[in-house]
Design an enzyme around this catalytic site. Structure first.
Site, PDB file in Angstrom:
ATOM      1  N   HIS A 162       0.813  -1.304  -0.195  1.00  0.00           N
ATOM      2  CA  HIS A 162       0.005   0.157   0.011  1.00  0.00           C
ATOM      3  C   HIS A 162       0.783   1.230   0.240  1.00  0.00           C
ATOM      4  CE1 HIS A 162      -4.119   2.152   1.567  1.00  0.00           C
ATOM      5  NE2 HIS A 162      -3.346   3.009   0.991  1.00  0.00           N
ATOM      6  N   CYS A 163       0.883   2.415  -1.016  1.00  0.00           N
ATOM      7  CA  CYS A 163       1.585   3.124  -1.145  1.00  0.00           C
ATOM      8  C   CYS A 163       0.536   3.926  -0.957  1.00  0.00           C
ATOM      9  CB  CYS A 163       2.240   3.208  -2.590  1.00  0.00           C
ATOM     10  SG  CYS A 163       3.257   4.919  -2.568  1.00  0.00           S
TER      11      CYS A 163
END
Length: 382
Positions: free
Chosen positions: A170-171
């Site tokens: 998750h960026c």
């Protein structure tokens, strides 16, 4: 407060109060996370106008070429947008209720000091769960924020503030602004694939007109800017997408997640970076499913429930439930191919093809040593 009277409502916090500022900051962060998505969406809208209107309708003179390019373009465009939409708006899946501690177990865990008492609570909670990975110290993987025993390949996402099944990454500044995990990993792969095909198709069909405009072979019109910039943008995105897509194809072939590349899963007997790999064909089917007609469509078809995964390195643990009836049981010191708790049908059949296990025979032989379960100490892991 007097009996029978309601308490006076509390005034809202002042604009400069810490609570108010924290809420405003979080809302601003959430809005900023959508900036990359809006940027990619605007680029996509412009590329549609530049290709369809400026290139196909106004620049191309051959009718047959126009029709072929427009039909193929809209197919790729539709698949690209569909997979992108599914990647962004598919909610990440969380562990099922079986992995959450009961109210009494949570109370016991909070009441007891760190040590054997807490170990006993976690052992009791995980006794009938199909979990085979541990922390670095050999402890059962437990999330103290979600109050649950973590399923294999599950991790706590600090952005979502919840545990995500088979979390890949998750960026906050990623172009999808979402947690990529079990529920949408197939969509993410298709998004990468169709965006790469989309860019390559534009670059290939735009190349001859780019050269003509560059060499002044066509009149200097408004379309010149759009066609030239369209080729540069498509070529640039193709280079970056090809490397990212190739990397995730390699992950699928090895049945790994991005997090597992940086931190190999630790099983009860040892660390094994290829512990979940079942061979190329079965690794592929675990993500895309058994029905090939759905492989290229952004519809969910992955095998399993995201909470348990077949592995050739599972060994019988005296703390886990016994092998279910109907399966060949083995002694404590021998490998078996079935987890202590039955997998769903869509997963179990991955283990029934005997030849596939020859690919991992060497790892299975090494797994016969050092089978004693390490002492469990509570350790939080994200």
């Amino acid at each position: 407060m007097r009996c029978g009277k309601m308490a006076a409502p509390q005034p809202p916090p002042a604009a400069g109060a810490p609570g108010s500022w924290g809420g405003v900051r979080r809302r601003c962060q959430r809005l900023l996370y959508w900036v990359p998505v809006l940027f990619i969406s605007s680029i996509l809208c412009w590329s549609y106008y530049a290709y369809v209107t400026q290139l196909c309708l106004l620049t191309m003179t051959n009718i047959g070429e126009k029709v072929v390019c427009l039909v193929a373009y809209h197919i790729f465009f539709m698949l690209f947008v569909w997979s992108y939409w599914k990647t962004i708006f598919t909610l990440p899946m969380n562990p099922s209720k079986e992995f959450h501690l009961s109210y009494s177990d949570k109370e016991s865990l909070e009441r007891e000091p760190r040590g054997e008492s807490q170990q006993e609570v976690l052992r009791r909670a995980a006794k009938d769960l199909p979990i085979y990975t541990r922390t670095m110290s050999g402890a059962i993987r437990y999330c103290d924020r979600c109050h649950l025993v973590k399923p294999d390949r599950c991790h706590h996402c600090s952005v979502c503030d919840k545990c995500i099944l088979k979390m890949d990454h998750h960026c906050p500044w990623c172009v999808v602004n979402n947690c990529v995990g079990f529920s949408n990993y197939k969509f993410f792969l298709l998004f990468l694939a169709y965006s790469l095909v989309y860019c390559l198709f534009i670059a290939a069909t735009d190349l001859q007109y780019f050269i003509k405009f560059w060499t002044n072979g066509l009149p200097d019109t408004q379309a010149k800017f759009h066609i030239m910039f369209l080729f540069f943008a498509a070529a640039m995105f193709s280079v970056s997408l090809s490397s990212l897509f190739g990397y995730h194809c390699w992950l699928v072939s090895k049945n790994k997640s991005t997090l597992e590349v940086f931190r190999a899963p630790i099983f009860r007997h040892r660390t094994d970076k290829n512990g979940f790999s079942l061979g190329f064909s079965k690794n592929l089917r675990q993500v895309f499913g058994d029905e090939k007609k759905y492989w290229l469509l952004p519809v969910f078809s992955s095998l399993g429930d995201g909470c348990s995964f077949p592995t050739c390195l599972v060994n019988q643990d005296p703390e886990q439930a016994s092998t279910p009836g109907g399966l060949n049981s083995t002694s404590k010191n021998e490998n078996h191919l079935f987890p202590a708790k039955p997998l769903r049908d869509s997963q179990s059949h991955l283990l029934t093809d005997t030849p596939s296990w020859s690919e991992t025979g060497a790892r299975a032989e090494k797994g016969k040593v050092g089978m004693n379960n390490p002492a469990l100490t509570m350790e939080n892991e994200t």
